[in-house]
Design a protein around this motif. Structure first.
Motif, short mmCIF file in Angstrom:
data_model
loop_
_atom_site.label_atom_id
_atom_site.label_comp_id
_atom_site.label_asym_id
_atom_site.label_seq_id
_atom_site.Cartn_x
_atom_site.Cartn_y
_atom_site.Cartn_z
N CYS A 287 0.81 -1.22 0.00
CA CYS A 287 0.00 0.00 0.00
C CYS A 287 0.85 1.28 0.00
N GLN B 154 -5.09 1.80 0.41
CA GLN B 154 -6.14 1.80 1.44
C GLN B 154 -7.14 2.89 1.09
N VAL C 260 -8.79 -2.26 2.03
CA VAL C 260 -7.74 -2.13 1.01
C VAL C 260 -8.31 -2.48 -0.36
#
Length: 348
Positions: A42, A50, A56
């Protein structure tokens, strides 16, 4: 295996398509993704991102409307027995995984779009998605998700596999945020005209939400009630036409000769002394007084030997043949009754 035995992680490839694209961090950890790996995936410019706290998106592009809806529900859903939001405690390994969103449902304009309202903005144009949860849930509005709370969560309907608030509740939540009278009127009118719900259910939700103090909402409700009556009258005409009932006189006032006005009825068969009255009242603060007036009129007519058949828009919409049988029975029973008092029948 007991109910406390941890479940083996399910391979991501075995999840349904949308569930391979949007997942909670808890679910990812259950699939063996470590916190460090999650942070790496991420990172800015990474393959994942996210989009909500603890949720996510498993690709770098913008989320689709479907992904945004599932992500909103994943964020708001109460954790299941498996300890992960949106996940049943004992999934069936032989079936595709289906998320179970506990104590959370889509409401407001997003719900109306899912129901197919032409007067609601498309999902792609909505900046916010409203999610309804119980009042005591500890959640906050964040990102594009607005949390709405209610003391008693209604039973959701499943629309495209998502839990969605009933139409009347979704309308009230949408109207609470609208300030333009035309937009409110279009939504309420479509709800009735398209058969999504009855006017009484809408007004009840608007009353509970304390929205009837707003002038533009009151004006829209007046249009809603008029639309509801027009739809109910159309069903009444169709009932008489399609089910072989004799033609009545329509929309008339009844009066005793030289005496008082007895009230108006929607259909009247003078030879059989049978009247039909549509109940298109909207529940407001003076509903008890209005119902008392209806009851007094009915009692007065029946003392004069006139049979009054009380029909609701809901009965006409969902049980037309049954309501035709009720009216037909009243007409046939007139031969077994004492003759009714003579009344004047006047145009209304």
């Amino acid at each position: 295996m007991t109910h406390n035995t941890p479940l083996s992680p399910r391979p991501v490839r075995r999840l349904s398509e949308v569930r391979r694209r949007v997942m909670s961090t808890a679910r990812l950890r259950a699939h063996g993704i470590s916190t460090a790996e999650l942070d790496e995936q991420c990172r800015p410019g990474g393959p994942w991102r996210q989009i909500l706290p603890g949720i996510v998106l498993l690709h770098p592009g913008p989320p689709t409307s479907e992904e945004r809806l599932h992500a909103a529900l994943l964020y708001a859903a109460r954790e299941s027995a498996a300890g992960m939001p949106g996940v049943p405690s004992q999934p069936n390994a032989d079936e595709p995984h289906r998320p179970v969103y506990k104590e959370a449902m889509i409401t407001g304009l997003a719900a109306l779009a899912l129901y197919g309202f032409a007067s609601a903005p498309p999902l792609t144009s909505l900046d916010r998605i409203d999610v309804l949860v119980p009042r005591l849930r500890r959640l906050r509005t964040t990102g594009y998700v607005r949390i709405l709370r209610t003391p008693a969560l209604p039973t959701p309907r499943q629309v495209t596999g998502l839990p969605v608030a009933p139409v009347a509740r979704a309308l009230a939540d949408a109207v609470a945020e609208l300030t333009e009278g035309g937009a409110v009127r279009r939504l309420l009118t479509e709800a009735v005209r398209a058969g999504h719900c009855e006017p009484a259910a809408v007004v009840r939700e608007l009353t509970q939400a304390k929205l009837l103090s707003r002038p533009h909402v009151v004006d829209a409700v007046d249009s809603l009630v008029a639309e509801g009556r027009a739809v109910a009258e159309d069903h009444l005409y169709r009932m008489v036409r399609e089910h072989g009932l004799p033609d009545p006189v329509w929309n008339v006032d009844l009066r005793l000769p030289g005496g008082p006005h007895l009230g108006g009825v929607d259909a009247y068969w003078p030879e059989q002394a049978v009247a039909v009255e549509l109940d298109t009242r909207a529940p407001r603060q003076d509903d008890d007084a209005l119902w008392s007036e209806y009851a007094r009129k009915r009692e007065h007519l029946e003392r004069l030997g006139i049979t009054v058949v009380h029909l609701t828009p809901r009965k006409l919409r969902h049980a037309l043949e049954q309501q035709a049988a009720v009216v037909r029975t009243a007409l046939m029973a007139s031969n077994d009754r004492e003759p009714a008092a003579y009344v004047l029948v006047l145009p209304r």
